[in-house]
Scaffold this active site. Structure first.
Site, PDB file in Angstrom:
ATOM      1  CB  THR A 281      -1.026  -0.190   1.302  1.00 57.44           C
ATOM      2  OG1 THR A 281      -1.735  -1.332   1.277  1.00 57.44           O
ATOM      3  CG2 THR A 281      -1.815   1.037   1.188  1.00 57.44           C
ATOM      4  N   PRO A 283       0.680   5.802   0.356  1.00 58.92           N
ATOM      5  CG  PRO A 283       2.098   7.339   1.324  1.00 58.92           C
ATOM      6  CD  PRO A 283       1.872   6.111   0.249  1.00 58.92           C
ATOM      7  CB  SER A 287      -7.383  -1.598  -2.421  1.00 59.32           C
ATOM      8  OG  SER A 287      -7.542  -1.799  -0.964  1.00 59.32           O
ATOM      9  CB  THR A 313       1.245  -5.115   9.339  1.00 59.46           C
ATOM     10  OG1 THR A 313       0.096  -4.415   8.947  1.00 59.46           O
ATOM     11  CG2 THR A 313       1.004  -5.845  10.703  1.00 59.46           C
ATOM     12  NE  ARG A 440     -25.110  -6.036  34.689  1.00 60.81           N
ATOM     13  CZ  ARG A 440     -24.951  -5.341  35.761  1.00 60.81           C
ATOM     14  NH1 ARG A 440     -24.445  -5.583  36.766  1.00 60.81           N
ATOM     15  NH2 ARG A 440     -25.284  -3.871  35.608  1.00 60.81           N
ATOM     16  CG  HIS A 509     -19.349  -7.363  28.148  1.00 55.23           C
ATOM     17  ND1 HIS A 509     -19.624  -8.529  27.035  1.00 55.23           N
ATOM     18  CD2 HIS A 509     -18.452  -7.959  28.930  1.00 55.23           C
ATOM     19  CE1 HIS A 509     -18.886  -9.442  27.281  1.00 55.23           C
ATOM     20  NE2 HIS A 509     -18.179  -9.225  28.274  1.00 55.23           N
ATOM     21  N   GLY A 510     -22.641  -4.036  28.282  1.00 55.78           N
ATOM     22  CA  GLY A 510     -23.130  -2.771  28.633  1.00 55.78           C
ATOM     23  C   GLY A 510     -21.993  -1.840  28.981  1.00 55.78           C
ATOM     24  CD  GLU A 534      -3.618  -9.491   4.428  1.00 50.27           C
ATOM     25  OE1 GLU A 534      -3.365  -9.474   3.176  1.00 50.27           O
ATOM     26  OE2 GLU A 534      -2.619  -9.196   5.284  1.00 50.27           O
ATOM     27  CD  GLU A 538     -15.731  -0.196   1.190  1.00 48.27           C
ATOM     28  OE1 GLU A 538     -16.349   0.228   1.897  1.00 48.27           O
ATOM     29  OE2 GLU A 538     -14.316  -0.762   1.143  1.00 48.27           O
TER      30      GLU A 538
END
Length: 561
Positions: A281, A283, A287, A313, A440, A509-510, A534, A538
């Site tokens: 990739t 700037p 893609s 990465t 809970r 979990h609120g 990856e 879109e």
């Protein structure tokens, strides 16, 4: 649906069969609209029909997942397996109906086939049996009782043992370190990397003759999917994504590397020494691989790189980068002017680095702060007259201009792995939601006893089961030499599903779900990246899945096996 009888599967198959026929009509019609002179697809016309193409890709993903789940049912299937397959089929059919309705209207097609499905008593019977309130409650209770163990898939002894081994490692070693790595924004420590090296995790896609565990005469994509899912359940960024980069580079080398390059690089990749990263990739291009501009200029003995990459990465920790560079200055060549170069560098643990070559070239990197997916870190990279020897051009002289094709060969595995990563995150989120729901108490009773909670658990379980089973089926297909488009399709579905499942888990979990100290908050922010890397959602939907479906409809590409 008291016992989830298989008899309801017949109704589901009938409904999906009718939708498949309507889907095929829509695909042929859309392909006709997107074709230019000579019956070939036109880029301009495809762009003009992006909305319909996007809906077509999603309808194809949901339809195939539902069909796969039903196809795996048999007389010995558990009641939970049947319930989940029927629930996903019901929900997917409703979504596909809506998507096809929009496409038919847009293209001016006769709506009678879709109305026939809606008016069919079997459609109503399926909806009531699979996704009515009573059925959802029963399915939710079954999912909770199974502690989220859903999506069964037939495995031989070797694959089952590998899955169990990596799940134990993920639970006992990865998960206890995941929160500290995430909240401290740390780099993955050696106490995780070294045992994974010893377990052979980096060599899953490297043939045995080069020191890996893949068959010499084929691939074992199913093992890769199972291991990736298991590690991602412990942590997406601290373990689950480690396999992707060596997977992509190994496949690229096996596709286009010279025998000398394969002998030099593959054994080290299998050992995790060096670790690797993938620099594609840029700037301004995202893609759009064909538009890449990082320039490689011919100099005596090799190439000098000048330009930038982003979202690379693990670039800091990696000792080698697979870099896609433009080695032909003629921009009109598009992807045909791209080559793959292997950039060697020292390993750095920090969030930024500068590497200066004796020849004067410089490579610098800076980690991009992100809301999640912490541990591996994605880097901005800057190349300033960085020298790469001819020996590090994948394929040698014959590989010049072939970088796009070598990269795409690697990305098939990367996309399947991303689907598996999504399944691992979903498993973790579903299990966390069940545990919290049981513990809970709300208005005098456990959260998990409420019908709405059960309905949420049911749909979370059904979505996870469908994605797991489709990922495993596509892995088998890829190992048979097919399934390139389906690898993108399952990535499309699983990654969006991970967002849905982790969102619902956090919601259950609120307020505690929004706290960083709760693991489900990490699952939620980690899941969000899956639809982006990856291959952005879109791009996959439009440029790979929809286009491939239309090419098949026009007879320009082989049909799926």
């Amino acid at each position: 649906m008291q016992d989830a009888p298989l008899s309801h599967a017949a109704a589901a198959r009938h409904v999906l069969g009718a939708l498949r026929s309507a889907f095929d009509v829509a695909t042929v019609a859309l392909a006709g609209r997107c074709s230019g002179p000579g019956g070939r697809l036109s880029g301009e016309r495809l762009d003009a029909h992006q909305v319909a193409s996007f809906e077509l890709a999603w309808a194809g993903a949901e339809l195939l997942a539902a069909e796969t789940g039903l196809a795996l049912l048999h007389e010995e299937s558990s009641g939970l397996d049947v319930r989940l397959a029927l629930l996903f089929a019901s929900d997917a059919a409703a979504a596909v109906l809506a998507r096809l309705d929009a496409i038919f209207l847009d293209l001016g097609l006769e709506l009678a086939p879709l109305r026939a499905v809606r008016d069919d008593p079997r459609w109503d019977a399926l909806r009531l049996a699979a996704s009515g309130a009573e059925a959802l409650a029963a399915t939710g209770r079954a999912v909770a009782a199974a502690d989220g163990e859903v999506g069964s898939y037939p495995l031989d002894e070797a694959h089952a043992m590998a899955q169990d081994s990596f799940r134990r490692f993920s639970t006992e070693v990865v998960a206890p370190q995941a929160e500290a790595i995430h909240r401290g924004n740390l780099t993955i420590p050696e106490q995780l990397l070294q045992p994974l090296r010893e377990m052979g995790v980096f060599g899953l896609s490297v043939p045995g003759r080069f020191g890996g565990s893949a068959p010499d005469d084929g691939e074992d994509s199913l093992l890769m999917v199972l291991v990736t899912e298991a590690l991602s359940e412990g942590s997406l960024a601290a373990a689950g994504s480690l396999i992707t980069r060596p997977e992509i580079l190994a496949r690229a080398l096996m596709t286009g590397g010279t025998p000398e390059q394969q002998a030099r690089w593959l054994p080290g990749l299998a050992r995790g020494e060096p670790l690797c990263a993938i620099a594609i990739t840029e700037p301004d291009h995202g893609s759009d691989v064909a538009g890449l501009t990082l320039r490689g200029t011919r100099v005596p003995g090799g190439w000098r790189l000048r330009g930038a990459k982003t979202w690379c990465t693990f670039a800091g920790k990696a000792g080698v980068l697979m870099v896609v560079a433009r080695t032909d200055p003629d921009r009109s060549l598009g992807h045909k002017g791209l080559s793959l170069l292997l950039v060697e560098k020292p390993s750095f643990d920090g969030h930024d680095f500068v590497f200066r070559q004796e020849t004067g070239g410089t490579l610098s990197g800076r980690a991009i702060p992100t809301i999640g997916y912490r541990g591996m870190h994605s880097f901005d990279l800057s190349f300033e007259d960085f020298f790469v020897p001819d020996a590090n051009v994948v394929g040698g002289g014959a590989g010049l201009g072939q970088g796009f094709y070598f990269t795409m060969a690697g990305m098939v595995g990367g996309r399947m792995q991303t689907a598996a990563r999504a399944c691992g995150v979903m498993r973790a989120a579903l299990k966390a939601a069940i545990r919290y729901g049981e513990d809970r108490k709300v208005f005098g009773q456990a959260l998990v006893e409420y019908p709405l909670t059960l309905a949420k658990l049911a749909r979370m379980g059904a979505r996870l089961a469908a994605c797991r089973q489709l990922a495993c089926e596509v892995a088998r297909r890829v190992d048979r030499g097919d399934g390139r488009m389906e690898a993108s399709l399952v990535k499309l579905l699983a990654c969006r599903s991970a967002e849905t499942v982790t969102r619902e888990a956090l919601q259950l979990h609120g307020g505690m779900g929004y706290a960083e100290e709760t693991a489900v908050s990490r699952y939620f922010v980690d899941a969000r990246v899956l639809s982006i890397f990856e291959g952005a959602e879109e791009t996959l939907a439009l440029k790979v899945v929809a286009r491939s479906l239309m090419e098949r409809a026009l007879g320009l590409a082989p049909a799926a096996a």
